[in-house]
Design a protein around this motif. Sequence first.
Motif, mmCIF file in Angstrom:
data_model
loop_
_atom_site.group_PDB
_atom_site.id
_atom_site.type_symbol
_atom_site.label_atom_id
_atom_site.label_comp_id
_atom_site.label_asym_id
_atom_site.label_seq_id
_atom_site.Cartn_x
_atom_site.Cartn_y
_atom_site.Cartn_z
ATOM 1 N N LYS A 93 -40.124 -58.844 -24.858
ATOM 2 C CA LYS A 93 -41.124 -59.622 -25.584
ATOM 3 C C LYS A 93 -41.095 -61.091 -25.158
ATOM 4 N N VAL A 94 -39.930 -61.556 -24.707
ATOM 5 C CA VAL A 94 -39.813 -62.942 -24.252
ATOM 6 C C VAL A 94 -40.191 -63.091 -22.780
ATOM 7 N N GLY A 95 -40.601 -61.999 -22.148
ATOM 8 C CA GLY A 95 -41.024 -62.021 -20.745
ATOM 9 C C GLY A 95 -40.185 -61.082 -19.901
ATOM 10 N N GLN A 96 -40.455 -61.092 -18.611
ATOM 11 C CA GLN A 96 -39.693 -60.265 -17.685
ATOM 12 C C GLN A 96 -38.388 -60.966 -17.343
ATOM 13 N N ILE A 97 -37.306 -60.201 -17.357
ATOM 14 C CA ILE A 97 -35.984 -60.714 -17.015
ATOM 15 C C ILE A 97 -35.602 -60.102 -15.666
ATOM 16 N N ARG A 98 -35.326 -60.953 -14.682
ATOM 17 C CA ARG A 98 -34.970 -60.484 -13.344
ATOM 18 C C ARG A 98 -33.453 -60.548 -13.183
ATOM 19 N N VAL A 99 -32.860 -59.384 -12.943
ATOM 20 C CA VAL A 99 -31.408 -59.273 -12.783
ATOM 21 C C VAL A 99 -31.119 -58.341 -11.614
ATOM 22 N N LEU A 100 -29.868 -58.304 -11.206
ATOM 23 C CA LEU A 100 -29.460 -57.337 -10.198
ATOM 24 C C LEU A 100 -29.363 -55.948 -10.836
ATOM 25 N N LYS A 101 -29.514 -54.922 -10.026
ATOM 26 C CA LYS A 101 -29.531 -53.547 -10.527
ATOM 27 C C LYS A 101 -28.295 -53.218 -11.364
ATOM 28 N N ASN A 102 -27.125 -53.682 -10.945
ATOM 29 C CA ASN A 102 -25.893 -53.392 -11.695
ATOM 30 C C ASN A 102 -25.812 -54.178 -13.009
ATOM 31 N N GLU A 103 -26.749 -55.106 -13.218
ATOM 32 C CA GLU A 103 -26.774 -55.899 -14.446
ATOM 33 C C GLU A 103 -27.754 -55.334 -15.481
ATOM 34 N N VAL A 104 -28.394 -54.226 -15.161
ATOM 35 C CA VAL A 104 -29.225 -53.503 -16.131
ATOM 36 C C VAL A 104 -28.284 -52.591 -16.907
ATOM 37 N N LEU A 105 -28.058 -52.922 -18.170
ATOM 38 C CA LEU A 105 -27.063 -52.228 -18.977
ATOM 39 C C LEU A 105 -27.718 -51.387 -20.066
ATOM 40 N N THR A 106 -26.939 -50.464 -20.616
ATOM 41 C CA THR A 106 -27.382 -49.694 -21.771
ATOM 42 C C THR A 106 -26.924 -50.411 -23.038
ATOM 43 N N ILE A 107 -27.456 -49.988 -24.158
ATOM 44 C CA ILE A 107 -27.064 -50.595 -25.423
ATOM 45 C C ILE A 107 -25.578 -50.360 -25.721
ATOM 46 N N ASN A 108 -25.031 -49.228 -25.275
ATOM 47 C CA ASN A 108 -23.598 -48.961 -25.490
ATOM 48 C C ASN A 108 -22.735 -49.927 -24.696
ATOM 49 N N GLU A 109 -23.152 -50.218 -23.454
ATOM 50 C CA GLU A 109 -22.413 -51.197 -22.650
ATOM 51 C C GLU A 109 -22.527 -52.586 -23.277
ATOM 52 N N ALA A 110 -23.715 -52.926 -23.763
ATOM 53 C CA ALA A 110 -23.918 -54.224 -24.414
ATOM 54 C C ALA A 110 -23.026 -54.340 -25.650
ATOM 55 N N PHE A 111 -22.942 -53.267 -26.435
ATOM 56 C CA PHE A 111 -22.088 -53.298 -27.627
ATOM 57 C C PHE A 111 -20.631 -53.519 -27.242
ATOM 58 N N GLU A 112 -20.178 -52.833 -26.195
ATOM 59 C CA GLU A 112 -18.803 -53.005 -25.730
ATOM 60 C C GLU A 112 -18.531 -54.478 -25.390
ATOM 61 N N LEU A 113 -19.479 -55.116 -24.732
ATOM 62 C CA LEU A 113 -19.326 -56.521 -24.354
ATOM 63 C C LEU A 113 -19.346 -57.440 -25.567
ATOM 64 N N LEU A 114 -20.315 -57.246 -26.457
ATOM 65 C CA LEU A 114 -20.412 -58.099 -27.640
ATOM 66 C C LEU A 114 -19.219 -57.901 -28.571
ATOM 67 N N ALA A 115 -18.753 -56.655 -28.713
ATOM 68 C CA ALA A 115 -17.591 -56.392 -29.564
ATOM 69 C C ALA A 115 -16.339 -57.077 -29.010
ATOM 70 N N SER A 116 -16.173 -57.047 -27.688
ATOM 71 C CA SER A 116 -15.025 -57.707 -27.063
ATOM 72 C C SER A 116 -15.108 -59.223 -27.270
ATOM 73 N N PHE A 117 -16.294 -59.779 -27.074
ATOM 74 C CA PHE A 117 -16.486 -61.221 -27.272
ATOM 75 C C PHE A 117 -16.239 -61.591 -28.731
ATOM 76 N N PHE A 118 -16.684 -60.743 -29.636
ATOM 77 C CA PHE A 118 -16.469 -60.953 -31.071
ATOM 78 C C PHE A 118 -14.979 -60.973 -31.401
ATOM 79 N N GLU A 119 -14.247 -60.012 -30.860
ATOM 80 C CA GLU A 119 -12.822 -59.872 -31.174
ATOM 81 C C GLU A 119 -11.955 -60.944 -30.513
ATOM 82 N N SER A 120 -12.233 -61.247 -29.234
ATOM 83 C CA SER A 120 -11.287 -62.081 -28.480
ATOM 84 C C SER A 120 -11.895 -63.297 -27.780
ATOM 85 N N GLY A 121 -13.215 -63.347 -27.689
ATOM 86 C CA GLY A 121 -13.836 -64.453 -26.965
ATOM 87 C C GLY A 121 -13.866 -64.242 -25.463
#
Length: 134
Positions: free
Chosen positions: A88-116
């Motif tokens: 909705k904020v526009g097209q986001i251009r990333v490398l193919k390996n940077e297209v993640l699933t919601i489960n991968e995103a959760f893993e990243l956000l949960a880690s950042f939440f827990e430990s920074g």
Amino acid sequence: MKIEFEENGIRRTIEPVTENLIFEKLNQLDSNGSPFLILERGKEGYIQCVGDRERCSVEVRFNLEIGFRHFVVGRKDVDDIWATIESKVGQIRVLKNEVLTINEAFELLASFFESGILPDFYNQRNVSKLFAKD
């Protein structure tokens, strides 16, 4: 710590944050509805996700004493093929390996939440120069 997101066209903030709240709000990501989620760790920095449940992009910013480091996060299988994530904020251009699933995103956000920090098995592409002021 707080979460920022958009709901029905209105930017909202929630404090305090729990892993369940992160999971709930990530699962509401939609390229037409709630386009982003930002998890802030105060002065330490933030991690943000944009896209939808099947194709999303995650960026993280670590604040330093002077300046910051900003990264796009992806799987370790680094690729030089560009991909686009519709949002909705526009097209986001990333490398193919940077297209993640919601489960991968959760893993990243949960880690950042827990430990920074982020798990070692993800690649962090430094894009800090894109945000530098002349």
